[in-house]
Design a protein around this motif. Structure first.
Motif, short mmCIF file in Angstrom:
data_model
loop_
_atom_site.label_atom_id
_atom_site.label_comp_id
_atom_site.label_asym_id
_atom_site.label_seq_id
_atom_site.Cartn_x
_atom_site.Cartn_y
_atom_site.Cartn_z
N LYS A 7 5.30 30.95 -44.63
CA LYS A 7 6.75 30.89 -44.80
C LYS A 7 7.07 29.84 -45.85
O LYS A 7 6.51 28.73 -45.84
CB LYS A 7 7.43 30.51 -43.48
N GLU B 257 10.29 27.81 -47.80
CA GLU B 257 11.72 27.49 -47.79
C GLU B 257 12.12 26.95 -49.16
O GLU B 257 11.49 26.03 -49.68
CB GLU B 257 12.02 26.46 -46.71
N LEU C 49 15.69 41.36 -56.33
CA LEU C 49 14.96 41.79 -55.15
C LEU C 49 14.94 43.31 -55.03
O LEU C 49 13.90 43.92 -54.76
CB LEU C 49 15.58 41.16 -53.89
N ASP D 205 11.54 45.50 -49.59
CA ASP D 205 11.90 44.29 -48.83
C ASP D 205 13.34 44.38 -48.36
O ASP D 205 14.22 44.89 -49.06
CB ASP D 205 11.71 43.05 -49.69
N ILE E 235 16.59 41.98 -46.37
CA ILE E 235 17.10 40.62 -46.41
C ILE E 235 18.15 40.42 -45.34
O ILE E 235 18.89 41.35 -44.98
CB ILE E 235 17.65 40.28 -47.81
N SER F 181 11.91 40.23 -44.49
CA SER F 181 10.99 39.16 -44.88
C SER F 181 11.69 38.09 -45.70
O SER F 181 11.05 37.12 -46.11
CB SER F 181 9.82 39.74 -45.68
N ARG F 182 12.99 38.24 -45.96
CA ARG F 182 13.76 37.26 -46.73
C ARG F 182 15.07 36.98 -46.01
O ARG F 182 15.65 37.87 -45.38
CB ARG F 182 14.03 37.74 -48.16
N CYS G 149 7.25 35.28 -45.48
CA CYS G 149 8.70 35.07 -45.39
C CYS G 149 9.16 34.05 -46.42
O CYS G 149 8.48 33.05 -46.69
CB CYS G 149 9.07 34.58 -43.99
N ARG G 150 10.34 34.33 -46.98
CA ARG G 150 10.96 33.43 -47.95
C ARG G 150 12.42 33.22 -47.55
O ARG G 150 13.15 34.18 -47.34
CB ARG G 150 10.84 33.98 -49.36
N ILE G 151 12.78 31.94 -47.46
CA ILE G 151 14.12 31.55 -47.01
C ILE G 151 14.80 30.78 -48.13
O ILE G 151 14.22 29.83 -48.69
CB ILE G 151 14.04 30.71 -45.73
N TYR G 152 16.02 31.17 -48.45
CA TYR G 152 16.79 30.54 -49.52
C TYR G 152 18.02 29.86 -48.91
O TYR G 152 18.84 30.52 -48.28
CB TYR G 152 17.24 31.57 -50.57
N ASP H 108 7.28 32.85 -55.83
CA ASP H 108 8.17 33.97 -55.54
C ASP H 108 8.61 34.61 -56.85
O ASP H 108 9.31 33.98 -57.66
CB ASP H 108 9.38 33.48 -54.75
#
Length: 970
Positions: A542, A544, A650, A657, A659, A730-731, A760-763, A947
């Motif tokens: 993951k 962030e 994206l 993917d 979101i 996953s986002r 996982c990618r968190i913005y 990313d």
């Protein structure tokens, strides 16, 4: 009357040899004492025969002959105490000396008001602290009873008067125990008494005796009904109803329900002793559950079992499972409940519990029902769900088909009286138990009314607000363990908060740290906290990203218009209006177009968070000063522009993917829905208006549907930010920040959970230089204190006027204020010098060590001059020593305050900000301008940003990203 008088034997005296007045002594000693002469002395302790009797005025026993010294007045002096030969601690051992040389000691005492009664009694127990020439008396609740000057040592049995009250010392305690506050915690902790005495311990000493584990001293209860067959065979006389006859001991070896020797068997701890005439048997978790559990979950079930069975060293049968989100608290709870419903450590006894109650937010009822069905199926256990008026509660309370009941917090308030009927409830599990944070909480009162000793709280976030909430949660699971709140506030909350104030006295810091450590040690016996780091080997990585977005010109104009309004100062004067101003500026950070909705919204709106009409009028006046053309300007939000580009890249580069878009405001969700609709991206939405019956189907539809049919999930952080498993995405984009870090942490954990198969990618989108960034800074400072018992959270309404002004200031100087506050010297290159701080500490340690080696007594060194280093070279680059009378104390205190001040703008230096936001030093810091500028070739952007979507966004011309913080958990 003569017959009633006690017999007095004749007194014999031994003539002192060589005495000049021997005749007078003989006459005086041989003359019998009359009743009408001086009154007889009070009863005294008998003196051992070994006493030498050389002290003047002592009673002496020699060869069984009592000798009374001559006295011209007929009175004798008071008796001296017997010689202490039994290992009693001397004053030099029990009494310490303070910095000023005066005696220092701490004691458990008895106290009473002065009385002329013949049979005196003590009014209560207390604690006496002797230091700095004063004796300070408190009762066991921490209430001050008075103080007096005192410079003499004290021993058990010593008496003195303090604050007009008679005090007798009962036992001495160690300084560490007093500083930790153990005398004020009752029987929950062990107190070290350095003084051993032959004096009979009073109720005060018993009250502070260490609490013994329940299992060794309290055998598990025997069955309520006697064995009728055994009774008839042994006795013919009738027995009382309460008579319980022991069962004959069976020679057969007790057989556990499940094989404890099987591979992977999860065996619970056995009680230390068994009831008389009974046998113990292993309690083994059902293999259908244990073989599906990970190691940390197995340990969690053991921990909960020991707590609710009274096998751990604390006074209670409750526990708090505070694992972070995604660690499987639900599975651990189901395993515990299923085990207690079917097994008992006492052989041939019924199950430990018969009815279990699970209380949770209404949004999680279906999730609990689904989990029980998933792990145990429909045929093993009956689960009763009380979610509508049609359900008959008697099916659970009176029937045998249902062993588990799931109910929402709101519903419980109306049915708790009916739950007492029938067999009652044997255990209560409160999911998301941080809701029970006030003593007057109606749901908490309803659970307390059930009179169930076994209580468990499940919470994915630690205690973060204040110690009062911490006390309420502890007192809920284990009532009375921390005493009364008034005592807790006086002896723990006050000293701990006082020790954290800038410029706190060293004694206050020591006391506060000791009290905090004592609470952590005591509550750690029934609070289990694990972080999500242990999931690294089970879940995909993951990452962030904290994305700082430069505000648009329209946003900056609206922001300045609000701050320059003539009613701004009036708004700061009202707490309600200040909250309104914060909400307004948060909306400006999201999008200025959101302000167009405020005048038409109700004054009682939750988003406005006020019921004061005057404050509402003030806010309306403030908004009227903003030009309407700015509020309707398209593309006025920097975060919305960044999100638009992010969704485009994206959808283009990773079409499979999905979101999740999270916000705290429904108006912001409306804005995001408009954006998705304009881009023709399919989405679903879950907020407070979504009915409970549709929530589960909405989540399942999103998780199972491909991105081409359902690309985005709009989620309200307040209505659905906990308990949901959105592993289909996953986002995740966190569009705004909240004062409480747990709200954001809960929302971000929706995608990184069991079942997730993709990285996982968190913005996290933050408006740079505005209120958004300052809230983020305070949030990070609180997260840095999450491992402590309490987080000294600053309430928004408790800010001073100057702090509010700084909070609302707009910084337009460019750069990243958060990075500047950290004092990091990476220059935004994306390579954080992680060892920078360690190198500084190592260098400082080497300097101190070298100084220590230099400044030593001359007797320990050679006397030759060549053995001494050149001090001028050693101290060339160091600050010179200053005489004490030349020190500017005001300047020194100012520097200390700067170092301790928070990094949110109120004059805090780099050191203070770095200490407060130390966790951000674990992130990489990347200046986006370096990627867009001429230095892009020097940076390996693919190594810095893994990313592809974010890399394409950073390379895009005209993007509004200034800085990016990133951290990967793998």
């Amino acid at each position: 009357m003569v017959l009633l008088k006690p017999f007095k034997p004749p007194l014999l005296s031994r003539r002192p040899s060589g005495s000049a007045n021997s005749n007078a002594s003989d006459a005086s000693a041989s003359k019998p004492e009359r009743d009408d002469e001086a009154p007889s002395a009070a009863k005294r302790r008998r003196v051992d025969e070994e006493s030498d009797g050389k002290a003047d005025g002592d009673w002496v026993r020699r060869s069984k002959v009592v000798v009374r010294p001559a006295s011209s007045s007929g009175f004798r002096k008071p008796l001296l105490g017997p010689a202490n030969t039994g290992g009693v601690t001397t004053p030099s051992e029990s009494e310490q000396r303070g910095e000023d040389g005066t005696p220092e000691g701490y004691y458990l005492v008895l106290w009473r008001k002065p009385t002329a009664k013949k049979h005196k009694t003590w009014d209560g127990d207390g604690v006496l602290a002797v230091s700095s020439g004063y004796a300070h008396l408190q009762d066991v609740s921490g209430r001050d009873l008075g103080k007096t000057t005192w410079n003499s040592p004290l021993l058990p049995g010593s008496t003195l008067s303090v604050g007009g009250k008679d005090v007798e010392v009962d036992a001495a305690i160690s300084r560490a125990d007093f500083m930790a506050g153990k005398p004020f915690l009752g029987g929950g902790t062990k107190i070290t008494t350095p003084i051993s005495t032959t004096k009979t311990s009073s109720a005060n000493a018993k009250a502070f005796a260490p609490h013994k584990p329940l299992a060794p001293t309290k055998p598990l209860p025997s069955p309520s009904a006697p064995n009728t067959k055994a009774t008839k065979s042994q006795f013919k006389d009738p027995l009382l109803n309460k008579t319980v006859m022991p069962r004959p001991t069976s020679s057969a070896v007790p057989q556990a329900r499940h094989d404890p020797s099987a591979p992977g068997a999860l065996v619970m701890k056995r009680p230390a002793v068994a009831p008389k005439g009974r046998q113990l048997v292993d309690v083994v978790v059902d293999p259908i559950l244990s073989r599906q559990m990970r190691e940390h979950q197995r340990e969690g079930v053991k921990f909960l079992y020991e707590c609710v069975m009274g096998m751990r060293p604390f006074a209670g049968e409750g526990a708090i499972l505070a694992d972070e989100m995604g660690l499987g608290k639900t599975l651990q709870t189901i395993a515990l409940v299923w085990t207690l419903l079917k097994q008992n450590p006492v052989y041939e006894d019924g199950p430990v519990i018969k009815k279990a109650l699970i209380v949770c937010p209404v949004t999680l009822i279906n999730n609990w029902r689904k989990e029980f069905r998933k792990w145990l199926g429909l045929e093993r256990i009956g689960v009763f769900v009380a979610e509508d008026k049609k359900t008959r509660l008697t099916d659970f309370t009176m029937g045998k088909s249902y062993n588990v009941m799931i109910v929402g917090y709101e519903k419980l308030r109306t049915i708790h009286e009916d739950l007492k009927k029938g067999a009652g409830v044997d255990i209560v599990i409160a999911d998301e138990g941080h809701r029970l944070k006030t003593a007057q909480n109606k749901s908490a009162l309803a659970i307390r009314a059930l009179n169930t000793e076994r209580r468990i709280i499940l919470s994915g976030t630690p205690i973060q607000n204040d110690l009062s909430e911490f006390f309420v949660m502890v007192d809920f699971v284990n009532p009375g363990l921390l005493g009364k709140y008034a005592t807790f506030k006086r002896e723990f909350e006050g000293p701990i908060l006082k020790s954290r104030q800038p410029g706190a006295h060293p004694k206050d810091v020591e006391k506060g740290r000791a009290r905090s450590e004592e609470l952590a040690a005591l509550t750690g016996q029934f609070i289990l906290r694990r972080t999500a780091d242990i999931l690294a080997k089970y879940l995909p990585p993951k990452t962030e990203y904290v994305v700082f977005c430069r505000p648009t010109s329209v946003q900056a104009s609206v922001y300045r218009s609000v701050l320059s309004s003539p009613v701004f100062s009036a708004v700061l004067g009202s707490p309600e209006a200040s909250l309104q101003l914060i909400n307004i500026l948060k909306k400006v950070c999201n999008s200025p177009s959101l302000l167009g909705r405020i005048p038409t919204e109700s004054a009682n709106s939750k988003e406005n968070n006020t019921e004061d009409p005057s404050a509402q009028r003030t806010i309306a006046t403030l908004l009227s000063s903003i030009p309407g053309s700015l509020l309707k300007s398209p593309g006025s939000s920097a975060k919305l522009q960044v999100l638009d580009s992010l969704l485009h890249h994206l959808r283009t580069s990773h079409p499979s993917d999905k979101i999740v878009l999270v916000s705290n405001y429904t108006a912001t969700l409306d804005l995001l829905a408009t954006l998705l609709t304009s881009l023709s991206y399919p989405f679903v939405r879950l907020d407070g208006s979504t009915s409970a019956s549709k929530r589960h189907s909405t989540v399942e539809h999103f998780n199972r549907t491909p991105a081409s049919s359902c690309f985005a999930f709009l989620l309200s952080a307040k209505a659905g930010g906990m308990g949901l498993n959105l592993v289909g995405a996953s986002r995740l984009v966190l569009f705004d920040v909240d004062w409480n870090p747990s709200t954001d942490l809960q929302a971000m954990a929706r995608i990184h959970r069991d079942g997730q198969r993709r990285a996982c990618r968190i913005y996290r989108l933050v408006t740079a230089g505005a209120l958004d960034e300052k809230i983020f800074q305070r949030q990070v400072a609180k997260r840095g204190l999450a491992d402590e018992i309490v987080d000294a959270k600053a309430n928004v309404a408790a800010f001073s006027r100057e702090e509010l002004r700084d909070l609302f200031r707009l910084d337009e100087g460019g750069g990243c204020r958060t990075h500047e506050a950290l004092g990091c010297e990476c220059g935004g290159s994306g390579v954080v010098p992680l060892d920078e701080e360690e190198e500084v500490f190592e260098k400082a340690a080497e300097d101190v060590e070298r100084d220590t080696e230099t400044i030593v007594p001359t007797s320990d060194r050679a006397t030759d001059d060549e053995d001494f280093p050149d001090l001028s070279e050693l101290l060339k680059n160091r600050p010179a020593l200053v005489k004490a009378n030349e020190v500017d104390m005001k300047e020194q205190e100012r520097r200390i305050r700067e170092q301790r001040s928070p990094a949110t703008g109120s004059g805090g230096g780099k050191k203070g900000g770095k200490a407060k936001m130390r966790t951000l030093m674990q992130y990489t810091h990347l200046d986006a301008s370096r990627i867009r500028g001429a230095d892009e070739e020097e940076l390996d952007i693919e190594a810095l940003v893994d990313d592809e979507v974010l890399r394409d966004l950073l390379r895009e011309d005209g993007n509004r990203i200034d800085f990016v913080f990133s951290k990967t958990w793998s």
